[in-house]
Design an enzyme around this catalytic site. Structure first.
Site, PDB file in Angstrom:
ATOM      1  N   ARG A  56       0.835  -1.210   0.000  1.00 12.89           N
ATOM      2  CA  ARG A  56       0.000   0.000   0.000  1.00 12.89           C
ATOM      3  C   ARG A  56       0.872   1.265   0.000  1.00 12.89           C
ATOM      4  O   ARG A  56       0.604   2.248  -0.671  1.00 12.89           O
ATOM      5  CB  ARG A  56      -0.923   0.036   1.236  1.00 12.89           C
ATOM      6  CG  ARG A  56      -1.874  -1.113   1.476  1.00 12.89           C
ATOM      7  CD  ARG A  56      -3.116  -1.133   0.633  1.00 12.89           C
ATOM      8  NE  ARG A  56      -2.860  -1.347  -0.756  1.00 12.89           N
ATOM      9  CZ  ARG A  56      -2.469  -2.519  -1.286  1.00 12.89           C
ATOM     10  NH1 ARG A  56      -2.284  -3.585  -0.516  1.00 12.89           N
ATOM     11  NH2 ARG A  56      -2.267  -2.653  -2.578  1.00 12.89           N
ATOM     12  N   GLN A  86     -11.368   8.903   6.824  1.00  7.97           N
ATOM     13  CA  GLN A  86     -11.177   7.496   7.206  1.00  7.97           C
ATOM     14  C   GLN A  86      -9.986   6.925   6.423  1.00  7.97           C
ATOM     15  O   GLN A  86      -9.573   5.805   6.677  1.00  7.97           O
ATOM     16  CB  GLN A  86     -12.430   6.681   6.887  1.00  7.97           C
ATOM     17  CG  GLN A  86     -13.666   7.141   7.651  1.00  7.97           C
ATOM     18  CD  GLN A  86     -14.914   6.449   7.149  1.00  7.97           C
ATOM     19  OE1 GLN A  86     -15.212   5.302   7.509  1.00  7.97           O
ATOM     20  NE2 GLN A  86     -15.652   7.143   6.296  1.00  7.97           N
ATOM     21  N   VAL A  88      -6.210   6.360   4.961  1.00  9.74           N
ATOM     22  CA  VAL A  88      -4.864   6.341   5.561  1.00  9.74           C
ATOM     23  C   VAL A  88      -3.826   6.872   4.570  1.00  9.74           C
ATOM     24  O   VAL A  88      -2.647   6.977   4.891  1.00  9.74           O
ATOM     25  CB  VAL A  88      -4.500   4.908   6.041  1.00  9.74           C
ATOM     26  CG1 VAL A  88      -5.437   4.472   7.162  1.00  9.74           C
ATOM     27  CG2 VAL A  88      -4.516   3.894   4.897  1.00  9.74           C
ATOM     28  N   HIS A 104      -8.575   6.662  11.056  1.00 10.64           N
ATOM     29  CA  HIS A 104      -8.123   5.267  10.999  1.00 10.64           C
ATOM     30  C   HIS A 104      -6.618   5.134  10.829  1.00 10.64           C
ATOM     31  O   HIS A 104      -6.136   4.084  10.406  1.00 10.64           O
ATOM     32  CB  HIS A 104      -8.857   4.531   9.856  1.00 10.64           C
ATOM     33  CG  HIS A 104     -10.324   4.418  10.114  1.00 10.64           C
ATOM     34  ND1 HIS A 104     -11.231   4.118   9.121  1.00 10.64           N
ATOM     35  CD2 HIS A 104     -11.062   4.598  11.252  1.00 10.64           C
ATOM     36  CE1 HIS A 104     -12.448   4.085   9.640  1.00 10.64           C
ATOM     37  NE2 HIS A 104     -12.371   4.387  10.933  1.00 10.64           N
ATOM     38  N   GLY A 169     -17.578  10.057  -0.609  1.00 10.92           N
ATOM     39  CA  GLY A 169     -16.951   8.776  -0.941  1.00 10.92           C
ATOM     40  C   GLY A 169     -16.804   7.814   0.208  1.00 10.92           C
ATOM     41  O   GLY A 169     -15.756   7.197   0.388  1.00 10.92           O
ATOM     42  N   THR A 170     -17.873   7.675   1.016  1.00 16.32           N
ATOM     43  CA  THR A 170     -17.842   6.666   2.068  1.00 16.32           C
ATOM     44  C   THR A 170     -19.172   5.936   2.097  1.00 16.32           C
ATOM     45  O   THR A 170     -20.227   6.533   1.928  1.00 16.32           O
ATOM     46  CB  THR A 170     -17.542   7.272   3.457  1.00 16.32           C
ATOM     47  OG1 THR A 170     -17.688   6.257   4.469  1.00 16.32           O
ATOM     48  CG2 THR A 170     -18.456   8.441   3.788  1.00 16.32           C
TER      49      THR A 170
HETATM   50  N1  APR Z   1     -16.250   9.216  -6.116  1.00 12.06           N
HETATM   51  C1  APR Z   1     -16.940   9.247  -4.947  1.00 12.06           C
HETATM   52  N2  APR Z   1     -17.303   8.124  -4.270  1.00 12.06           N
HETATM   53  C2  APR Z   1     -16.959   6.944  -4.817  1.00 12.06           C
HETATM   54  C3  APR Z   1     -16.236   6.827  -6.028  1.00 12.06           C
HETATM   55  C4  APR Z   1     -15.875   8.048  -6.677  1.00 12.06           C
HETATM   56  N3  APR Z   1     -15.193   8.029  -7.840  1.00 12.06           N
HETATM   57  N4  APR Z   1     -16.048   5.492  -6.286  1.00 12.06           N
HETATM   58  C5  APR Z   1     -16.632   4.804  -5.276  1.00 12.06           C
HETATM   59  N5  APR Z   1     -17.191   5.668  -4.398  1.00 12.06           N
HETATM   60  C6  APR Z   1     -17.917   5.377  -3.172  1.00 12.06           C
HETATM   61  C7  APR Z   1     -18.657   4.067  -3.150  1.00 12.06           C
HETATM   62  O1  APR Z   1     -19.942   4.196  -3.749  1.00 12.06           O
HETATM   63  C8  APR Z   1     -18.757   3.803  -1.646  1.00 12.06           C
HETATM   64  O2  APR Z   1     -19.938   4.385  -1.100  1.00 12.06           O
HETATM   65  O3  APR Z   1     -16.986   5.309  -2.128  1.00 12.06           O
HETATM   66  C9  APR Z   1     -17.529   4.526  -1.079  1.00 12.06           C
HETATM   67  C10 APR Z   1     -16.451   3.576  -0.611  1.00 12.06           C
HETATM   68  O4  APR Z   1     -16.964   2.840   0.474  1.00 12.06           O
HETATM   69  P1  APR Z   1     -15.975   1.834   1.227  1.00 12.06           P
HETATM   70  O5  APR Z   1     -15.209   1.034   0.226  1.00 12.06           O
HETATM   71  O6  APR Z   1     -16.799   1.145   2.261  1.00 12.06           O
HETATM   72  O7  APR Z   1     -14.917   2.785   1.934  1.00 12.06           O
HETATM   73  P2  APR Z   1     -15.082   3.567   3.296  1.00 12.06           P
HETATM   74  O8  APR Z   1     -16.495   3.988   3.510  1.00 12.06           O
HETATM   75  O9  APR Z   1     -14.046   4.626   3.306  1.00 12.06           O
HETATM   76  O10 APR Z   1     -14.686   2.434   4.382  1.00 12.06           O
HETATM   77  C11 APR Z   1     -14.600   2.865   5.726  1.00 12.06           C
HETATM   78  O11 APR Z   1     -13.824   0.696   6.380  1.00 12.06           O
HETATM   79  O12 APR Z   1     -12.591  -0.927   5.499  1.00 12.06           O
HETATM   80  C12 APR Z   1     -12.596  -0.001   6.513  1.00 12.06           C
HETATM   81  O13 APR Z   1     -10.913   1.202   7.632  1.00 12.06           O
HETATM   82  C13 APR Z   1     -11.463   0.964   6.369  1.00 12.06           C
HETATM   83  O14 APR Z   1     -11.513   3.377   6.390  1.00 12.06           O
HETATM   84  C14 APR Z   1     -12.153   2.216   5.873  1.00 12.06           C
HETATM   85  C15 APR Z   1     -13.548   2.076   6.432  1.00 12.06           C
END
Ligand code: APR
Length: 229
Positions: A56, A86, A88, A104, A169-170
């Site tokens: 990573r 969230q 890193v 995180h 984007g979460t």
């Molecule tokens: N622009 C905006 N959002 C996007 C894009 C983009 N180009 N591509 C994907 N997404 C969105 C997805 O639709 C989803 O809702 O980003 C989000 C990613 O979600 P996760 O993969 O669950 O990531 P996240 O919410 O940051 O995860 C939270 O979980 O795995 C643990 O510690 C890790 O910090 C992480 C935490």
């Protein structure tokens, strides 16, 4: 000066080339998350965990902030901005944001497995035998599943002061990070930018929510232009 809090997740870094976590059938670069991001996984196979984060860290050197990270930095000309991420990765830092809370942890930091206060900047590979000054093995300075989130209290306090909250984007599926928006003060404007928005329990209760079902580079840039007029 109005206060803006920007809550970001993996989706803001997707267009920089860093995979999200839940878009890829739940695997992290092909690994079971509990193998590489939990104390149990670390206990079972430290070399595997160290190699995962080494990959990573190496990847991070090959990617750059995207237009969404850059647009967020521009908000600092007009607003008092805090980024609570969230993620890193260091893309918000490299885009020039100046007030960032990593809920995180950070990929480019490591810490002692003895005294957790011994934290070091670290951008190269971390291997078995690399020790802190207290003689203990170094580990990634990442909050693994089941571990405490040390920055949660300050993040809650700052979110509660925000006049505007942008969620970018979460999937809002990991707590306690996903609970933050529930601390929004009455009257705060909430924007959620995500191509596949997930309406969490907290979000469903916010009347002043505006959903922008778009990718970060377009959705954030557009919203920032509107907020900067
Ligand atoms: N622009 C905006 N959002 C996007 C894009 C983009 N180009 N591509 C994907 N997404 C969105 C997805 O639709 C989803 O809702 O980003 C989000 C990613 O979600 P996760 O993969 O669950 O990531 P996240 O919410 O940051 O995860 C939270 O979980 O795995 C643990 O510690 C890790 O910090 C992480 C935490």
């Amino acid at each position: 000066m109005q206060k803006i809090v920007i809550l970001t997740g993996a989706g803001i870094s997707a267009e920089s080339g860093i995979s999200t976590f839940r878009d890829a059938d739940g695997l992290w670069e092909g690994h079971d998350v509990m193998q590489v991001a939990s104390p149990q996984g670390w206990h079972q196979n430290q070399a595997l965990v160290l190699d995962f984060y080494n990959q990573r860290r190496r990847q991070l050197k090959t990617v750059n902030p995207n237009d969404a990270h850059i647009a967020i930095q521009k908000l600092e000309d007009t607003y008092d901005v805090t980024v609570i991420t969230q993620n890193v990765d260091d893309l918000h830092e490299r885009a020039g944001s100046t007030d960032i809370i990593h809920l995180h942890g950070e990929l480019n930091k490591v810490r002692s497995t003895g005294n957790s206060a011994l934290v070091y900047d670290w951008t190269e590979d971390l291997n078995l035998g690399d020790q802190a000054t207290d003689g203990f093995q170094l580990r990634p300075h990442i909050v693994w599943f089941g571990e405490m989130v040390p920055m949660l209290e300050p993040a809650i306090a700052i979110t509660a002061q925000a006049d505007i909250i942008m969620i970018i984007g979460t999937s809002l599926q990991v707590y306690p990070a996903a609970s933050l928006v529930g601390y929004a003060k009455l009257g705060a404007k909430i924007y959620y930018i995500d191509p596949k928005p997930h309406i969490s329990h907290e979000l469903s209760r916010l009347p002043q929510l505006k959903i922008i079902a778009d990718k970060a580079t377009t959705g954030v840039s557009q919203l920032v232009r509107e907020l900067m007029v």
